[in-house]
Scaffold this active site. Structure first.
Site, PDB file in Angstrom:
ATOM      1  N   ASP A 157      -0.409  -1.446   4.277  1.00  8.54           N
ATOM      2  CA  ASP A 157      -0.427   0.086   5.113  1.00  8.54           C
ATOM      3  C   ASP A 157      -1.415   0.484   4.116  1.00  8.54           C
ATOM      4  OD1 ASP A 157       0.335   2.436   4.990  1.00  8.54           O
ATOM      5  OD2 ASP A 157       2.124   2.020   4.328  1.00  8.54           O
ATOM      6  N   ASP A 215       2.928  -6.606   6.324  1.00  5.49           N
ATOM      7  CA  ASP A 215       2.913  -5.232   6.019  1.00  5.49           C
ATOM      8  C   ASP A 215       1.897  -4.077   5.863  1.00  5.49           C
ATOM      9  OD1 ASP A 215       2.631  -2.604   8.748  1.00  5.49           O
ATOM     10  OD2 ASP A 215       3.556  -1.919   6.749  1.00  5.49           O
ATOM     11  N   MET A 235       1.148   5.590  12.327  1.00  3.75           N
ATOM     12  CA  MET A 235       2.023   6.768  12.044  1.00  3.75           C
ATOM     13  C   MET A 235       2.310   7.809  12.186  1.00  3.75           C
ATOM     14  SD  MET A 235       1.432   5.402   7.815  1.00  3.75           S
ATOM     15  CE  MET A 235      -0.192   5.440   8.221  1.00  3.75           C
ATOM     16  N   THR A 236       3.262   8.282  13.180  1.00  2.00           N
ATOM     17  CA  THR A 236       2.922   9.670  14.414  1.00  2.00           C
ATOM     18  C   THR A 236       3.804   9.749  13.057  1.00  2.00           C
ATOM     19  OG1 THR A 236       4.564   8.104  15.899  1.00  2.00           O
ATOM     20  CG2 THR A 236       2.245   8.383  16.207  1.00  2.00           C
ATOM     21  N   TYR A 237       4.041  10.801  12.264  1.00  2.00           N
ATOM     22  CA  TYR A 237       3.956  11.605  12.005  1.00  2.00           C
ATOM     23  C   TYR A 237       3.505  12.210  10.792  1.00  2.00           C
ATOM     24  CZ  TYR A 237       4.745   7.655   9.475  1.00  2.00           C
ATOM     25  OH  TYR A 237       4.817   5.814   8.754  1.00  2.00           O
ATOM     26  N   ASP A 238       4.007  13.275  10.243  1.00  2.00           N
ATOM     27  CA  ASP A 238       3.721  13.860   8.744  1.00  2.00           C
ATOM     28  C   ASP A 238       1.981  14.567   9.417  1.00  2.00           C
ATOM     29  OD1 ASP A 238       4.751  13.128   6.992  1.00  2.00           O
ATOM     30  OD2 ASP A 238       4.021  11.650   6.017  1.00  2.00           O
ATOM     31  N   GLU A 255      -3.463   3.324   3.167  1.00  3.68           N
ATOM     32  CA  GLU A 255      -3.746   4.761   3.575  1.00  3.68           C
ATOM     33  C   GLU A 255      -5.263   5.510   2.240  1.00  3.68           C
ATOM     34  OE1 GLU A 255      -0.271   6.618   4.093  1.00  3.68           O
ATOM     35  OE2 GLU A 255       1.252   4.738   4.104  1.00  3.68           O
ATOM     36  N   GLY A 280       0.883  -0.898  -0.333  1.00  3.59           N
ATOM     37  CA  GLY A 280       0.063  -0.362   0.066  1.00  3.59           C
ATOM     38  C   GLY A 280       0.525   0.930  -0.051  1.00  3.59           C
ATOM     39  N   GLY A 281       1.187   1.916   1.227  1.00  2.32           N
ATOM     40  CA  GLY A 281       1.563   3.586   1.214  1.00  2.32           C
ATOM     41  C   GLY A 281       0.540   4.756   0.540  1.00  2.32           C
ATOM     42  N   TRP A 282       0.595   5.462   0.529  1.00  4.09           N
ATOM     43  CA  TRP A 282       0.322   6.716  -0.188  1.00  4.09           C
ATOM     44  C   TRP A 282      -0.097   6.852  -1.623  1.00  4.09           C
ATOM     45  CZ3 TRP A 282      -2.442  10.561   2.324  1.00  4.09           C
ATOM     46  CH2 TRP A 282      -2.928  11.964   1.478  1.00  4.09           C
ATOM     47  N   THR A 283       0.783   6.446  -2.487  1.00  6.37           N
ATOM     48  CA  THR A 283       0.742   6.391  -3.669  1.00  6.37           C
ATOM     49  C   THR A 283       0.025   4.398  -4.573  1.00  6.37           C
ATOM     50  OG1 THR A 283       2.744   5.468  -4.365  1.00  6.37           O
ATOM     51  CG2 THR A 283       1.935   7.253  -4.091  1.00  6.37           C
TER      52      THR A 283
END
Length: 348
Positions: A158, A156, A224-227, A160, A117-120
């Site tokens: 992911d 994993d 995901m404690t960032y961005d 999003e 997965g991921g953002w893209t």
């Protein structure tokens, strides 16, 4: 209650992971290795500090529109030749996959998962999970992927993001379907394969998922404690604050609040792995140092404006070239400001 004592720090080429268990179990030290790191960043599997890690997520394998899992970049993963270890045998698996096999042989304690997965790369999850047929097809493809590439110990996920919008829109049905997808994956892979999820740390992202159901099927929750903030916001903010310090955009945009929300949502503390990024976000046209300031656009970047690798920050920005170092003792994060250029950098 303070933040969970179990922490995950991500790394994409130069981003690292650390996790400690609060209940006496084995520590988890996890990082993401980015497939594309072998190009511009010149960061390779043999550069991974494997003696400091227990788990590595390989980002990313590709999820196709019909729910199949495939290698994303076949050159980087399977074909790139490393003279020290590779022959010129045409049919030999080379690339990062072979280097990961060698790494696991040198460090037998390492576990390796393929991130999906991921953002893209999350655009098909909603459709795949919407039907039993799609969920079964996805899980069976996951099983075959592990058989084809036995270096991996699991996946994993992911996505999003379920329900809330990411790069692609979500829909209300994602809440139930996300749990059903994980249930099918666990049933197909069995109890011994690793399954984790990486989830949005904002209050909307946490509320969108039925965590009391999800925890039945996964080994840990990657938070995901960032961005938390970036140039998509109207004012400056911290990329990855530990605690809130007068965040006028979102008081819960910090690790402490995210972990509390996840526990309240039904996740046992020992399953929570909050993330710490080794990169920073930069802003331009900022009239004064700190958060809650107006800005005119993205600041400097390593490979793209507004996004700085940690190595770049350390080498070229911290106390250098007109950038003054600041520490927010309440939020628990550093930041930089260049008065002449009016540039603000939030990093961890």
């Amino acid at each position: 209650m303070s933040i969970s004592k179990k922490v995950m720090i991500f790394f994409f080429s130069i981003m690292f992971g650390l996790a400690s268990n609060a209940f006496g179990r084995d520590k988890i030290v996890l990082g993401y290795f980015a497939e594309w790191a072998v190009y511009g960043r010149n960061y390779h599997v043999m550069d991974i500090p494997a003696d400091k890690l227990t788990h590595i997520n390989y980002a990313f394998a590709k999820v196709t529109s019909d729910g199949k899992i495939e290698v994303w970049d076949t050159y980087a993963a399977l074909e790139k030749h490393y003279p020290e270890t590779d022959s010129w045998e045409v049919n030999e698996i080379k690339g990062s996959f072979k280097q990961l096999r060698l790494l696991k042989e040198a460090y037998p304690h390492l576990k390796l998962t393929a991130a999906l997965g991921g953002w893209t790369g999350s655009q098909y999850f909603s459709d795949i999970s919407a039907t039993e047929e799609g969920r079964i097809r996805f899980a069976e493809s996951a099983r075959r992927f592990l058989e084809q590439y036995p270096i991996f110990d699991g996946f994993d996920i992911d996505w999003e993001y379920p329900v809330i919008d990411g790069l692609n829109p979500g829909r209300p049905e994602d809440r139930e379907n996300f749990s059903l997808l994980l249930a099918q994956l666990r049933a197909t892979l069995g109890p011994d394969r690793l399954i984790s999820v990486a989830v949005n740390a904002g209050p909307r992202g946490i509320a969108a998922i039925d965590f009391r159901e999800v925890v039945k099927y996964v080994d840990w929750i990657g938070l995901m404690t960032y961005d938390f903030h970036g140039t998509w916001d109207p004012t400056t903010g911290y990329n990855a604050a530990l605690y809130n310090n007068n965040d006028l955009l979102e008081p819960q945009a910090n690790m402490d609040a995210a972990v509390r929300n996840l526990i309240d949502a039904g996740v046992p503390p020992e399953m929570i792995l909050p993330g710490i990024p080794f990169y920073g976000r930069s802003y331009g046209g900022v009239p004064a140092p700190g958060i809650n300031q107006p800005f005119t656009g993205a600041g400097p970047g390593t490979y793209e404006n507004g996004f700085l690798d940690y190595k770049d920050i350390q080498q070229n920005f911290v106390g250098k070239n007109g950038y003054e170092y600041y520490w927010d003792d309440i939020a628990g994060v550093p930041y930089l400001y260049n008065d002449t250029k009016e540039e603000f950098i939030s990093y961890d």
